[in-house]
Design a protein around this motif. Structure first.
Motif, short mmCIF file in Angstrom:
data_model
loop_
_atom_site.label_atom_id
_atom_site.label_comp_id
_atom_site.label_asym_id
_atom_site.label_seq_id
_atom_site.Cartn_x
_atom_site.Cartn_y
_atom_site.Cartn_z
N GLY A 124 0.77 -1.37 0.02
CA GLY A 124 -0.03 -0.04 0.04
C GLY A 124 0.84 1.30 -0.05
N ASP A 125 0.25 2.47 0.17
CA ASP A 125 0.67 3.69 0.08
C ASP A 125 0.78 4.33 1.47
N GLU A 126 1.05 5.57 1.32
CA GLU A 126 1.15 6.66 2.61
C GLU A 126 0.02 6.07 3.72
N THR A 127 -1.22 6.02 3.05
CA THR A 127 -2.49 6.01 3.94
C THR A 127 -2.50 4.62 4.30
N ALA A 147 6.17 -7.31 2.91
CA ALA A 147 5.54 -5.88 2.92
C ALA A 147 6.26 -5.02 1.95
N ARG A 148 5.55 -4.26 1.34
CA ARG A 148 6.02 -3.28 0.57
C ARG A 148 5.13 -2.21 0.49
N VAL A 149 5.75 -1.03 1.15
CA VAL A 149 4.76 0.29 1.23
C VAL A 149 5.61 1.16 0.44
N GLU A 150 4.89 2.20 -0.45
CA GLU A 150 5.32 2.91 -1.21
C GLU A 150 4.93 4.44 -0.66
N VAL A 151 5.76 5.32 -0.49
CA VAL A 151 5.93 6.75 0.20
C VAL A 151 6.41 7.88 -0.92
N ASP A 152 6.01 8.82 -0.41
CA ASP A 152 6.68 9.88 -1.61
C ASP A 152 8.08 10.08 -1.31
N VAL A 174 10.36 -6.33 5.01
CA VAL A 174 9.50 -5.20 5.02
C VAL A 174 10.31 -4.04 4.43
N ASP A 175 9.79 -3.23 3.47
CA ASP A 175 10.85 -2.55 2.67
C ASP A 175 9.87 -1.46 2.15
N TRP A 176 10.39 -0.18 1.84
CA TRP A 176 9.65 1.08 1.36
C TRP A 176 10.26 1.17 -0.09
N THR A 177 9.26 1.86 -0.87
CA THR A 177 9.67 2.33 -2.20
C THR A 177 9.19 3.89 -2.06
N SER A 187 -0.07 3.46 -9.50
CA SER A 187 1.34 3.31 -9.29
C SER A 187 1.98 2.17 -9.56
N ARG A 188 2.50 2.08 -10.78
CA ARG A 188 3.14 0.75 -11.47
C ARG A 188 4.37 0.51 -10.67
N SER A 189 5.19 1.41 -10.06
CA SER A 189 6.20 1.03 -9.18
C SER A 189 5.77 0.26 -8.01
N LEU A 190 4.87 0.41 -7.19
CA LEU A 190 4.55 -0.31 -6.29
C LEU A 190 4.05 -2.03 -6.84
N VAL A 191 3.51 -1.99 -7.83
CA VAL A 191 3.30 -3.32 -8.51
C VAL A 191 4.49 -4.15 -8.68
N GLU A 192 5.69 -3.18 -9.36
CA GLU A 192 6.77 -3.80 -9.63
C GLU A 192 7.56 -4.22 -8.24
N ALA A 193 7.42 -3.44 -7.25
CA ALA A 193 8.02 -3.92 -5.97
C ALA A 193 7.37 -5.18 -5.38
#
Length: 247
Positions: A124-127, A147-152, A174-177, A187-193
């Motif tokens: 998921g993202d920030e929210t 877990a993969r979490v995408e934030v700005d 667990v990691d962030w992008t 967000s394609r980058s979260l899908v790729e993560a």
């Protein structure tokens, strides 16, 4: 009649403290006797009465906005509020001060950890971080987690580690992008993560939360590319551009 019904629906609370957690994140601590003994499952949310509304729209409970519960203990409840947009919820988040009094509906929702899963996948993202944190803390010490979490930016990360361990559990991946200014929608980058994760051959349970279209993309990857059943993918769309009412 109206007052008696409102008293049954809404609980009075007070803002105890507010802490800045990042550029757009504020931790709001609520207190009050009505919170004591309140049933709450990690991942659930509450609805706050952040402003009155015109009688024709919501004559009973006013303007409600939904916030995931970061933690709840006895007479204290913690929310981490993501500051974005210009609506009533964003306005409340920016102007709330210690001592403010407001009302909330009891915790609700079924976006909670599933028992008996081979492993747990979060994306998921920030929210999504505010629901992911308590869900992760609720897992057993031997749970396997991806877990993969995408934030700005890195400054918008929330610490998802169990407090009593002082860091991630063994068996956690667990990691962030970081988007660095790109849109969080679709967000394609979260899908790729998520695609880059080396998952076990058998499906586990996936918890996907955040922007609705991004969630759809990640779910499609799990179902079509990895052969997961849709019943193994739990989704919680919090927002999408140009659409109101997601919670």
């Amino acid at each position: 009649m109206k007052s008696r019904l409102v008293d049954r629906l809404l609980l009075p609370v007070r803002v105890d403290s507010i802490e800045q957690q990042g550029p757009r994140l504020r931790k709001v601590t609520l207190t009050g006797p009505a919170l004591a003994g309140l049933a709450w499952q990690p991942g659930q949310h509450v609805r706050l009465q952040v402003a009155p509304a015109p009688p024709a729209i919501d004559w009973l409970v006013g303007t409600l906005r939904t916030y995931s519960v970061w933690d709840h203990h006895d007479r204290t409840m913690e929310l981490i509020v993501f500051d974005h947009g210009e609506g009533p919820g964003a306005g409340w988040a920016r102007t709330a001060r210690p001592g403010d009094e407001l009302m909330l509906l009891k915790p609700q929702g079924d976006f909670t950890p599933r028992s008996g899963a081979r492993y747990h996948l979060f994306a998921g993202d920030e929210t999504a971080q505010v629901s992911f944190g308590p869900m992760l803390r609720a897992l057993t010490d031997d749970a396997q987690v991806f877990a993969r979490v995408e934030v700005d930016t890195p400054e918008e990360r929330v610490d998802l580690s169990p407090k009593h361990l002082g860091g991630p559990r063994p068996g956690w991946n667990v990691d962030w992008t970081y988007r660095q200014g790109r849109s969080a929608a679709s967000s394609r980058s979260l899908v790729e993560a998520v695609r880059g994760l080396s998952l076990p051959d058998e499906p586990g349970v996936a918890y996907l939360a955040g922007e609705a279209r991004t969630i759809q993309l990640v779910r499609r990857h799990l179902v079509e590319d990895r052969g997961w059943s849709r019943r193994d993918v739990v989704t919680k769309p919090y927002w999408t551009p140009g659409r109101k009412g997601l919670d």
